[in-house]
Design an enzyme around this catalytic site. Structure first.
Site, PDB file in Angstrom:
ATOM      1  CE  LYS A  22      -1.674   1.670   4.005  1.00 51.06           C
ATOM      2  NZ  LYS A  22      -1.587   3.096   4.385  1.00 51.06           N
ATOM      3  CG  ASN A  23       2.247   2.771   3.544  1.00 55.28           C
ATOM      4  OD1 ASN A  23       1.087   3.095   3.259  1.00 55.28           O
ATOM      5  ND2 ASN A  23       2.651   2.593   4.799  1.00 55.28           N
ATOM      6  CB  CYS A 126      -4.698  10.997  11.661  1.00 53.84           C
ATOM      7  SG  CYS A 126      -3.130  10.228  11.947  1.00 53.84           S
ATOM      8  NE  ARG A 131       0.736  10.404  10.317  1.00 55.11           N
ATOM      9  CZ  ARG A 131       0.271   9.491   9.469  1.00 55.11           C
ATOM     10  NH1 ARG A 131      -0.923   9.000   9.618  1.00 55.11           N
ATOM     11  NH2 ARG A 131       1.011   9.088   8.465  1.00 55.11           N
ATOM     12  CG  ASP A 316       3.309   1.450   9.419  1.00 58.02           C
ATOM     13  OD1 ASP A 316       2.943   2.295  10.260  1.00 58.02           O
ATOM     14  OD2 ASP A 316       3.508   1.731   8.224  1.00 58.02           O
ATOM     15  CB  ILE A 338       7.713   6.578  14.460  1.00 62.51           C
ATOM     16  CG1 ILE A 338       8.908   5.627  14.289  1.00 62.51           C
ATOM     17  CG2 ILE A 338       7.414   7.350  13.166  1.00 62.51           C
ATOM     18  CD1 ILE A 338      10.180   6.237  13.762  1.00 62.51           C
ATOM     19  NE  ARG A 408      -7.238   4.164   5.412  1.00 61.14           N
ATOM     20  CZ  ARG A 408      -6.518   5.037   6.093  1.00 61.14           C
ATOM     21  NH1 ARG A 408      -6.804   5.294   7.330  1.00 61.14           N
ATOM     22  NH2 ARG A 408      -5.508   5.662   5.525  1.00 61.14           N
TER      23      ARG A 408
HETATM   24  C1  EPZ Z   1       4.462   7.004   6.374  1.00 59.21           C
HETATM   25  O1  EPZ Z   1       3.742   8.084   6.954  1.00 59.21           O
HETATM   26  C2  EPZ Z   1       3.483   5.867   6.257  1.00 59.21           C
HETATM   27  N1  EPZ Z   1       2.370   6.245   5.408  1.00 59.21           N
HETATM   28  C3  EPZ Z   1       2.983   5.448   7.644  1.00 59.21           C
HETATM   29  O2  EPZ Z   1       2.141   4.318   7.495  1.00 59.21           O
HETATM   30  C4  EPZ Z   1       4.191   5.060   8.503  1.00 59.21           C
HETATM   31  O3  EPZ Z   1       3.765   4.748   9.805  1.00 59.21           O
HETATM   32  C5  EPZ Z   1       5.193   6.219   8.545  1.00 59.21           C
HETATM   33  O4  EPZ Z   1       5.564   6.611   7.190  1.00 59.21           O
HETATM   34  C6  EPZ Z   1       6.473   5.887   9.298  1.00 59.21           C
HETATM   35  O5  EPZ Z   1       7.093   4.784   8.708  1.00 59.21           O
HETATM   36  C7  EPZ Z   1       2.441   6.078   4.074  1.00 59.21           C
HETATM   37  O6  EPZ Z   1       3.464   5.671   3.523  1.00 59.21           O
HETATM   38  C8  EPZ Z   1       1.222   6.365   3.282  1.00 59.21           C
HETATM   39  P1  EPZ Z   1       6.681  10.311   8.420  1.00 59.21           P
HETATM   40  P2  EPZ Z   1       4.339   9.559   6.962  1.00 59.21           P
HETATM   41  O7  EPZ Z   1       6.635  11.583   7.666  1.00 59.21           O
HETATM   42  O8  EPZ Z   1       5.119   9.761   5.712  1.00 59.21           O
HETATM   43  C9  EPZ Z   1       7.021  13.563  11.931  1.00 59.21           C
HETATM   44  C10 EPZ Z   1       0.165   3.048   7.806  1.00 59.21           C
HETATM   45  O9  EPZ Z   1      -0.425   2.523   8.784  1.00 59.21           O
HETATM   46  N2  EPZ Z   1       6.855  14.602  10.897  1.00 59.21           N
HETATM   47  O10 EPZ Z   1       7.837   9.390   8.174  1.00 59.21           O
HETATM   48  O11 EPZ Z   1       3.218  10.491   7.250  1.00 59.21           O
HETATM   49  C11 EPZ Z   1       5.754  12.732  12.130  1.00 59.21           C
HETATM   50  O12 EPZ Z   1       4.830  13.361  12.940  1.00 59.21           O
HETATM   51  C12 EPZ Z   1       0.756   4.441   7.902  1.00 59.21           C
HETATM   52  O13 EPZ Z   1       0.265   2.498   6.699  1.00 59.21           O
HETATM   53  C13 EPZ Z   1       6.984  15.922  11.252  1.00 59.21           C
HETATM   54  O14 EPZ Z   1       7.244  16.268  12.417  1.00 59.21           O
HETATM   55  O15 EPZ Z   1       5.316   9.491   8.206  1.00 59.21           O
HETATM   56  C14 EPZ Z   1       6.331  11.473  12.700  1.00 59.21           C
HETATM   57  O16 EPZ Z   1       6.552  11.649  14.074  1.00 59.21           O
HETATM   58  C15 EPZ Z   1       0.473   5.110   9.182  1.00 59.21           C
HETATM   59  N3  EPZ Z   1       6.806  16.883  10.292  1.00 59.21           N
HETATM   60  C16 EPZ Z   1       7.685  11.324  11.991  1.00 59.21           C
HETATM   61  O17 EPZ Z   1       7.989  12.630  11.500  1.00 59.21           O
HETATM   62  C17 EPZ Z   1       6.523  16.548   9.001  1.00 59.21           C
HETATM   63  O18 EPZ Z   1       6.382  17.468   8.171  1.00 59.21           O
HETATM   64  C18 EPZ Z   1       7.702  10.357  10.830  1.00 59.21           C
HETATM   65  O19 EPZ Z   1       6.605  10.615   9.974  1.00 59.21           O
HETATM   66  C19 EPZ Z   1       6.408  15.204   8.639  1.00 59.21           C
HETATM   67  C20 EPZ Z   1       6.580  14.236   9.614  1.00 59.21           C
END
Ligand code: EPZ
Length: 431
Positions: A22-23, A126, A131, A316, A338, A408
């Site tokens: 998916k991701n 969310c 996030r 995840d 995370i 999903r």
């Molecule tokens: C991706 O989300 C995945 N989603 C998530 O999978 C996964 O848990 C996550 O990466 C971590 O591996 C998809 O690929 C669609 P991040 P993403 O940006 O990109 C902080 C699932 O269940 N952050 O790596 O949104 C954030 O809050 C989902 O399939 C900021 O502070 O995650 C988090 O603490 C859930 N500012 C950390 O970084 C930003 O602008 C990592 O988030 C962006 C992120």
């Protein structure tokens, strides 16, 4: 609303085909906006998130179609989707759509890179935390975009096009790296992404972009260098296997005992998680067609985990591993680093009899819990599937509500588990 009913206590035996990730599929689909030509994606999983993203892309003018079944394909083969963004007719991604799927916020990057403008709703909070998207916007600013926030929308403009630059992420972000890769591919000049995410889904996007004509080096490492090109072409690309689905079923087999071949799974995509699942007591062997997981009856060993960006233990899989640890012979520590609020499954696992204590970002799981079936529900995808994992060994019947979360991200979950002997069925209707 559908529900899933599970009666626990049966070992899993057989073959589970692993779907496309998916991701990886979601950012690959979004990358179609970067070109006027057709992007054909193979091995796309049948998931509601994929369907929703097709609708969202359609709103921008992307023609998205699912190809019919081909000779030799079975119901388990992934789908082939063609995406043609000949003309982008609308550069606004509205709140109603973005709030339903956070990843759709990423359309901001290819729209800005190709059209010089994008107006995308902020996704909002969310179930797993606040996030923010500040780092995604920082990346676009480093490439010369002007960013304004107005009435809940991000308005990004670059009338003369994006310019290469250095993006140094203070924190590893998957979404930030996807956005930077897409935007930099069409920017003028060289972009260096420092502290880039190394997740396999990043490498998948980079490889697809390279097939489309992008010049990218270093994807899969923490420094990626992109030489912008004036235009990208169409391509054919097959989505990589889902490492989270793989890990989830591996944990399920470790939980129930039995012997299952995870067909199409690749160990290199989740070695860290597999090492922890082995420590807990499962046997994992690499076979020519996938990964075989088996576990003889007996108690599981307690194993501590800390979630980390790839190649560390994936957030995840945290909820599923927590479910597994409820059956270990002693206490284990689960440290989530995370997301700040990714323990919503704790209370639901407790309804099944799990004994878990929360101390900030650490959950202490007391092993040897006697799990008993109950009605449960969860607020996100991975939390929901942790309840399924627990229900597979709980005494009696568990009903998991809000199955739309599972739909999903897990293709045909009840069929895949049912064919391996689990007593599981989907009940359609009100729930
Ligand atoms: C991706 O989300 C995945 N989603 C998530 O999978 C996964 O848990 C996550 O990466 C971590 O591996 C998809 O690929 C669609 P991040 P993403 O940006 O990109 C902080 C699932 O269940 N952050 O790596 O949104 C954030 O809050 C989902 O399939 C900021 O502070 O995650 C988090 O603490 C859930 N500012 C950390 O970084 C930003 O602008 C990592 O988030 C962006 C992120």
């Amino acid at each position: 609303m559908d529900r899933i009913k599970i009666t626990g206590g049966r070992p899993l035996e057989g073959i589970i085909p692993i779907s496309g990730a998916k991701n990886a599929a979601l950012p690959l689909m979004i990358a179609s906006i970067l070109t006027r030509e057709t992007l054909t994606l193979h091995n796309v999983p049948r998931l509601s998130d994929v369907r929703l993203l097709m609708r969202i892309l359609g709103n921008h003018g992307v023609d998205a179609a699912i190809s019919g079944k081909r000779l030799g394909q079975s119901e388990e083969s992934g789908e082939t989707i063609t995406l043609s963004a000949r003309d982008i007719v609308d550069t606004t991604a509205p709140y109603e759509l973005v709030s339903r799927m956070r990843a759709s916020f990423w359309v901001i990057a290819p729209m800005l890179a190709r059209m010089g403008q994008a107006r995308v709703s902020l996704p909002g909070g969310c179930a797993i935390g606040t996030r923010p998207v500040d780092l995604l916007l920082m990346a676009l600013e480093k490439l010369g975009a002007d960013i304004e926030i107005d009435s809940g929308y991000v308005i990004a403009t670059a009338p003369k096009g994006l310019k290469g630059g250095t993006i140094d992420f203070p924190k590893v972000t998957v979404g930030g790296t996807h956005v930077a890769l897409m935007a930099a591919s069409l920017a003028d000049g060289t972009t260096i992404i420092k502290n880039a995410a190394r997740e396999p889904e990043i490498t998948d996007l980079a490889e697809c972009l390279i097939k489309m004509g992008a010049k990218i080096e270093g994807a899969g490492t923490s420094q990626i260098v992109i030489e912008g090109v004036a235009r990208l072409d169409g391509a054919h690309y097959a989505v990589l296997p889902d490492r989270i689905e793989t890990g989830t079923y591996a944990i399920a087999v470790a939980m129930t005992g039995g012997n299952v071949l995870l067909e199409g799974a690749r160990a290199d995509l989740l070695q860290n998680a597999l090492d922890h699942i082995e420590k807990a007591g499962a046997k994992i062997t690499v076979e020519p067609t996938g990964l075989r997981i088996s576990r003889a009856p007996g108690l599981l060993a307690p194993v501590d985990i800390t979630t980390e960006p790839f190649p560390g233990f994936p957030t995840d899989l945290q909820a599923q591993f927590m479910a597994l640890m409820t059956r270990a012979s002693g206490s284990s520590r689960i440290h989530e680093t995370i997301f700040e609020n990714r323990f919503m499954h704790v209370q639901e696992l407790a309804r099944l009899g799990a004994q878990i204590k929360l101390e900030g970002d650490v959950a202490i799981v007391k092993g040897q819990s006697r799990l008993k079936g109950a009605p449960v529900m969860a607020t996100d995808l991975r939390a929901s599937v942790s309840l399924i994992v627990a229900a597979l060994v709980a005494e009696g019947t568990t009903t998991v509500n809000r199955v739309y979360h599972l739909d999903r991200g897990f293709e045909a979950l009840e069929k895949k588990l049912g064919r391996c002997g689990a007593d599981i069925e989907r009940i359609s209707g009100e729930g």
